[in-house]
Motif scaffolding. Structure first.
Motif, PDB file in Angstrom:
ATOM      1  N   GLU A 168       1.885   1.361  -3.689  1.00 38.05           N
ATOM      2  CA  GLU A 168       0.869   2.385  -3.483  1.00 38.05           C
ATOM      3  C   GLU A 168      -0.510   1.945  -3.987  1.00 38.05           C
ATOM      4  O   GLU A 168      -1.187   2.641  -4.730  1.00 38.05           O
ATOM      5  CB  GLU A 168       1.298   3.698  -4.155  1.00 38.05           C
ATOM      6  CG  GLU A 168       2.581   4.257  -3.550  1.00 38.05           C
ATOM      7  CD  GLU A 168       3.051   5.527  -4.210  1.00 38.05           C
ATOM      8  OE1 GLU A 168       3.174   6.549  -3.507  1.00 38.05           O
ATOM      9  OE2 GLU A 168       3.299   5.499  -5.434  1.00 38.05           O
ATOM     10  N   ALA A 169      -0.885   0.755  -3.525  1.00 33.74           N
ATOM     11  CA  ALA A 169      -2.214   0.224  -3.836  1.00 33.74           C
ATOM     12  C   ALA A 169      -2.656  -0.669  -2.686  1.00 33.74           C
ATOM     13  O   ALA A 169      -1.859  -1.441  -2.145  1.00 33.74           O
ATOM     14  CB  ALA A 169      -2.204  -0.563  -5.147  1.00 33.74           C
ATOM     15  N   GLU A 175      -7.323  -0.251  -4.786  1.00 28.21           N
ATOM     16  CA  GLU A 175      -7.456   1.193  -4.956  1.00 28.21           C
ATOM     17  C   GLU A 175      -6.086   1.830  -4.811  1.00 28.21           C
ATOM     18  O   GLU A 175      -5.324   1.491  -3.909  1.00 28.21           O
ATOM     19  CB  GLU A 175      -8.420   1.781  -3.927  1.00 28.21           C
ATOM     20  CG  GLU A 175      -8.694   3.263  -4.149  1.00 28.21           C
ATOM     21  CD  GLU A 175      -9.917   3.745  -3.379  1.00 28.21           C
ATOM     22  OE1 GLU A 175     -10.325   4.902  -3.579  1.00 28.21           O
ATOM     23  OE2 GLU A 175     -10.470   2.952  -2.588  1.00 28.21           O
ATOM     24  N   ARG A 176      -5.788   2.747  -5.722  1.00 26.32           N
ATOM     25  CA  ARG A 176      -4.516   3.452  -5.663  1.00 26.32           C
ATOM     26  C   ARG A 176      -4.466   4.335  -4.416  1.00 26.32           C
ATOM     27  O   ARG A 176      -5.460   4.946  -4.032  1.00 26.32           O
ATOM     28  CB  ARG A 176      -4.328   4.322  -6.897  1.00 26.32           C
ATOM     29  CG  ARG A 176      -4.145   3.536  -8.185  1.00 26.32           C
ATOM     30  CD  ARG A 176      -2.796   2.859  -8.224  1.00 26.32           C
ATOM     31  NE  ARG A 176      -2.605   2.119  -9.479  1.00 26.32           N
ATOM     32  CZ  ARG A 176      -1.545   1.390  -9.750  1.00 26.32           C
ATOM     33  NH1 ARG A 176      -0.572   1.282  -8.848  1.00 26.32           N
ATOM     34  NH2 ARG A 176      -1.420   0.757 -10.898  1.00 26.32           N
ATOM     35  N   ARG A 182       0.796  -1.228   0.000  1.00 28.32           N
ATOM     36  CA  ARG A 182       0.000   0.000   0.000  1.00 28.32           C
ATOM     37  C   ARG A 182       0.826   1.274   0.000  1.00 28.32           C
ATOM     38  O   ARG A 182       0.316   2.341  -0.359  1.00 28.32           O
ATOM     39  CB  ARG A 182      -0.943   0.004   1.207  1.00 28.32           C
ATOM     40  CG  ARG A 182      -0.261   0.029   2.555  1.00 28.32           C
ATOM     41  CD  ARG A 182      -1.219  -0.314   3.674  1.00 28.32           C
ATOM     42  NE  ARG A 182      -0.567  -0.301   4.981  1.00 28.32           N
ATOM     43  CZ  ARG A 182      -0.735   0.655   5.888  1.00 28.32           C
ATOM     44  NH1 ARG A 182      -1.541   1.665   5.623  1.00 28.32           N
ATOM     45  NH2 ARG A 182      -0.122   0.598   7.034  1.00 28.32           N
ATOM     46  N   THR A 228      -7.075   7.274  -3.493  1.00 23.35           N
ATOM     47  CA  THR A 228      -7.229   8.270  -4.554  1.00 23.35           C
ATOM     48  C   THR A 228      -8.544   8.149  -5.309  1.00 23.35           C
ATOM     49  O   THR A 228      -8.915   9.053  -6.050  1.00 23.35           O
ATOM     50  CB  THR A 228      -6.090   8.145  -5.569  1.00 23.35           C
ATOM     51  OG1 THR A 228      -6.192   6.873  -6.230  1.00 23.35           O
ATOM     52  CG2 THR A 228      -4.731   8.256  -4.881  1.00 23.35           C
ATOM     53  N   ARG A 231      -9.236   2.773  -9.183  1.00 28.09           N
ATOM     54  CA  ARG A 231      -9.230   1.338  -8.872  1.00 28.09           C
ATOM     55  C   ARG A 231      -8.764   0.508 -10.058  1.00 28.09           C
ATOM     56  O   ARG A 231      -8.869   0.920 -11.204  1.00 28.09           O
ATOM     57  CB  ARG A 231     -10.632   0.881  -8.441  1.00 28.09           C
ATOM     58  CG  ARG A 231     -11.093   1.492  -7.118  1.00 28.09           C
ATOM     59  CD  ARG A 231     -12.330   0.806  -6.582  1.00 28.09           C
ATOM     60  NE  ARG A 231     -12.670   1.275  -5.238  1.00 28.09           N
ATOM     61  CZ  ARG A 231     -13.554   0.684  -4.438  1.00 28.09           C
ATOM     62  NH1 ARG A 231     -14.202  -0.410  -4.842  1.00 28.09           N
ATOM     63  NH2 ARG A 231     -13.796   1.171  -3.231  1.00 28.09           N
TER      64      ARG A 231
END
Length: 445
Positions: free
Chosen positions: A336-337, A354-355, A310, A366, A369
């Motif tokens: 980063e997800a 999701e980003r 993430r 953000t 997706r």
């Protein structure tokens, strides 16, 4: 060649790879040095007076001293120096993230980008002594004191050994069928081959004065109150037994597992070809467990393995070496997800992400997706203390003061279950050793 599934068969299956392919994929990650190679590697050490590598080692091994002994052709003498500070020096030589500890601090690394191979030299020394000699230490005269150690992982074994060496009688209460804890059940099989964790545990207990009892889960067969009543002191090295949840949208589906259970099953398997693995595997997490899970899934024959974390790559708990190892072994890394949902009818078919982005208020979604197809997903998002047994905790770990003392009389704690650690085998060893010294001072004061 990979074995082909039967027509219409979906989900994880066993036997994707041949026995030869599996043997190659799970071979020793860092093969040992020969005597000549060890002498050559030792010659590169500057033998610094104020060696930064020693400061970087949680157990404080005198690294220049033991390397000088190897250079002089005395690996067994080198091993004694290592074991004096770290009785699990053999395993730590195999699993320590040396690139961020001793080797990361090496002046050769700073000057040339190539450190002295401290980990391999440590393994050369410790393997030499363990293969050729009996136990290097003898017990002091018996003190008549009895100490209970709960958990036969790195912290528990280090504590038990040091206490036994001081002459105390130790009883290790272990829930699992084998000793070793994380070393036996929780690390990648290619990092510790040939049943080394079990052999090392038996070698450690060879000092004498240590009794090992299996099936002794704290809170089930034994209680903390009963142990405090029966023994002069208690050390808790119980690790972390609970697995953190993800809280994803979607139904409960087959094919969703936790990484810890997967790695444990793999480590205890006598025939890797019997382990089912998916075609499209997704691993959630950014630590060493996530990397171990992902690399081994690929090694078992998964066609695609994607590790999703993430945060940014720089924030991963896994070292740079481990990240690069995963990439070299064919694991795709996405940063980063965060997972938000699973999809499927009875069995997992996809994971929705999701980003994420770092903002003024920290990490935040953000709104963008994407979906990854998956027939198997592993959670490697951390563990928690199962039961605090009445002890004070902070952020899910036991609060300790000084050398592992808890607020409860006669009770010490160390390793992953204790606050302030970094979930490394070498740190657990240091905490178990230091707690043993503190217990010894209390019992002989």
């Amino acid at each position: 060649m990979p074995a082909q599934p039967q027509t219409g068969q979906t989900g994880p299956i066993a036997g994707r790879l041949s026995a030869d392919a599996l043997a190659e994929n799970f071979a020793d990650l860092h093969p040992p040095l020969s005597a000549h190679e060890a002498r050559v590697a030792a010659d590169r050490c500057y033998f610094c007076h104020d060696a930064p590598c020693v400061t970087a080692c949680p157990t404080g091994i005198d690294i220049p001293l033991f390397i000088r002994e190897i250079q002089a052709g005395r690996p067994e003498t080198a091993a004694r120096e290592i074991f004096e500070a770290n009785i699990l020096g053999g395993m730590c030589a195999r699993v320590c993230p040396t690139e961020v500890l001793c080797e990361g601090a090496c002046v050769r690394e700073a000057a040339e980008g190539r450190p002295v191979e401290i980990g391999l030299l440590q393994r050369h020394a410790t393997d030499s002594l363990m293969a050729r000699q009996g136990h290097p230490f003898t017990r002091a005269p018996r003190t008549g004191k009895r100490v209970a150690v709960v958990g036969a992982g790195p912290a528990g074994l280090a504590c038990a050994h040091r206490l036994a060496r001081h002459g105390h009688d130790v009883v290790i209460h272990e829930g699992a069928p084998k000793p070793g804890g994380l070393n036996e059940y929780g690390i990648a099989a290619y990092k510790s081959v040939d049943d080394f964790a079990a052999r090392e545990a038996a070698w450690i207990m060879g000092i004498g004065g240590i009794e090992l009892r299996h099936g002794q889960w704290l809170g089930r067969k034994v209680t903390l109150d009963a142990l405090r009543e029966e023994y002069d002191a208690v050390f808790l090295g119980i690790g972390l037994s609970g697995v953190n949840a993800l809280g994803l949208d979607g139904p409960d589906l087959e094919g969703v597992h936790d990484a810890v259970t997967f790695i444990s099953a793999l480590r205890q398997s006598e025939e890797l070809s019997t382990l089912p693995i998916g075609r499209e595997v997704v691993v959630i997490g950014g630590g060493m467990t996530a990397i171990d899970c992902a690399v081994q899934a690929k090694a078992l024959g998964a066609e695609s393995v994607t590790l999703v974390y993430r945060r940014a790559r720089a924030a991963m708990g896994a070292s740079g070496f481990e990240q690069d190892l995963a990439a070299r072994r064919g694991v795709r890394l996405i940063f980063e997800a965060a997972p938000v949902a699973v999809e499927g009818e009875g069995r997992l078919s996809a994971v929705v992400f999701e980003r994420m982005a770092e903002g003024p208020d920290g990490l935040a979604p953000t709104g963008a997706r994407f979906t990854l197809p998956a027939d198997q997903m592993f959670r490697a998002v951390g563990q928690r203390l199962g039961d605090a047994n009445g002890l004070e905790t902070v952020q899910g770990k036991v609060v300790t003061q000084g050398s592992g003392r808890t607020a409860m009389d006669k009770v010490w704690a160390g390793g992953d279950c204790a606050a302030g650690g970094d979930d490394l085998t070498v740190t657990a060893v240091a905490q178990g050793r230091d707690a043993a010294e503190d217990i010894h001072r209390v019992l002989t004061d």
